[in-house]
Design an enzyme around this catalytic site. Sequence first.
Site, PDB file in Angstrom:
ATOM      1  N   ASN A  65      37.585  39.488  41.471  1.00 24.18           N
ATOM      2  CA  ASN A  65      36.557  38.963  40.734  1.00 24.18           C
ATOM      3  C   ASN A  65      36.587  39.346  38.995  1.00 24.18           C
ATOM      4  O   ASN A  65      36.163  38.559  38.256  1.00 24.18           O
ATOM      5  CB  ASN A  65      35.032  39.166  41.331  1.00 24.18           C
ATOM      6  CG  ASN A  65      34.440  38.193  42.320  1.00 24.18           C
ATOM      7  OD1 ASN A  65      34.055  37.109  42.059  1.00 24.18           O
ATOM      8  ND2 ASN A  65      34.988  38.719  43.545  1.00 24.18           N
ATOM      9  N   GLU A  66      36.736  40.576  38.912  1.00 23.12           N
ATOM     10  CA  GLU A  66      37.064  41.168  37.646  1.00 23.12           C
ATOM     11  C   GLU A  66      38.127  40.645  36.720  1.00 23.12           C
ATOM     12  O   GLU A  66      37.899  40.170  35.508  1.00 23.12           O
ATOM     13  CB  GLU A  66      36.962  42.495  37.449  1.00 23.12           C
ATOM     14  CG  GLU A  66      35.714  43.190  38.059  1.00 23.12           C
ATOM     15  CD  GLU A  66      34.591  43.341  37.081  1.00 23.12           C
ATOM     16  OE1 GLU A  66      34.920  42.812  35.924  1.00 23.12           O
ATOM     17  OE2 GLU A  66      33.468  43.753  37.348  1.00 23.12           O
ATOM     18  N   SER A  67      39.397  40.592  37.289  1.00 25.77           N
ATOM     19  CA  SER A  67      40.446  40.180  36.451  1.00 25.77           C
ATOM     20  C   SER A  67      41.383  39.154  37.247  1.00 25.77           C
ATOM     21  O   SER A  67      42.432  38.738  36.662  1.00 25.77           O
ATOM     22  CB  SER A  67      41.381  41.382  36.387  1.00 25.77           C
ATOM     23  OG  SER A  67      42.094  42.062  37.453  1.00 25.77           O
TER      24      SER A  67
END
Length: 189
Positions: A65-67
Site C-alpha cells: 500500500n505504501e510503495s
Amino acid sequence: MIFLGKGCLRFFLFVILMLVIIFVGLKNINWIFETIYPIHYADLVKKYAEEYDVDPYLIVSIMKNESKFDPKAVSKKDAKGLMQIAPITGQWASEKLNIANYSEDMLFDPELNIRIGTWYLNVLKNEFGDNLEVIIAGYNAGNGNVKKWLNNPEYSADGKTLNHIPFSETRIYQKKVLRDYKIYKKIYQ
C-alpha cells in the site's frame, strides 16, 4: 464493431476467470492470487519480522500500500522507500538503532527501509498493544495523532479502539491494509 458496457465487460471477464478456474482446477489457482499479492523482499521481511516480533504479512501489506514494492518511491510528503519512511521517523530511528552516518538517501536501501519500518511497527505495537487497526492508523497518521484520537470521546468510546478516524486518508489506508493483510494471510498461511 461491438461495444461492451462496463457491466457486460465485467461479466465477460468474470466468465473467463471462472473458465480458467474450472480448466486449471481450484487447487492450482493460487498462482493468480500470488501474482496479484506478491511477497517481495521475503528474506528481509522474515529477518526483521522475527527481530522485531511483527507479523510478516502486516509488513508486506504495508509495503504494497505504501510503495507498491518500489524501493525508490517518494511521497508528496517526502516519505521514502518501500515502507515510506518520513524523514523525521528515519532520523529518530537512526538514533534509536545506532545507524552510523545516517542520511535520508539511505531510506532507499530496501534492507534499511524494511528494518526501520518494522522497528516502527514494533514501537506502535508496544504503545497500542495488539490492536491491529490502531497500529495501522498509527503507521499512517503518526502515534501522536492516534493518541489524541484515543483520548477524545468523539473518536474513541473506550480509549483503546478507534470508532472514527478523522483523517479520510488514514481511514482509507487502514481499510486497504487490513484487507490486504487478510488476503496475504489467506494465500500464504
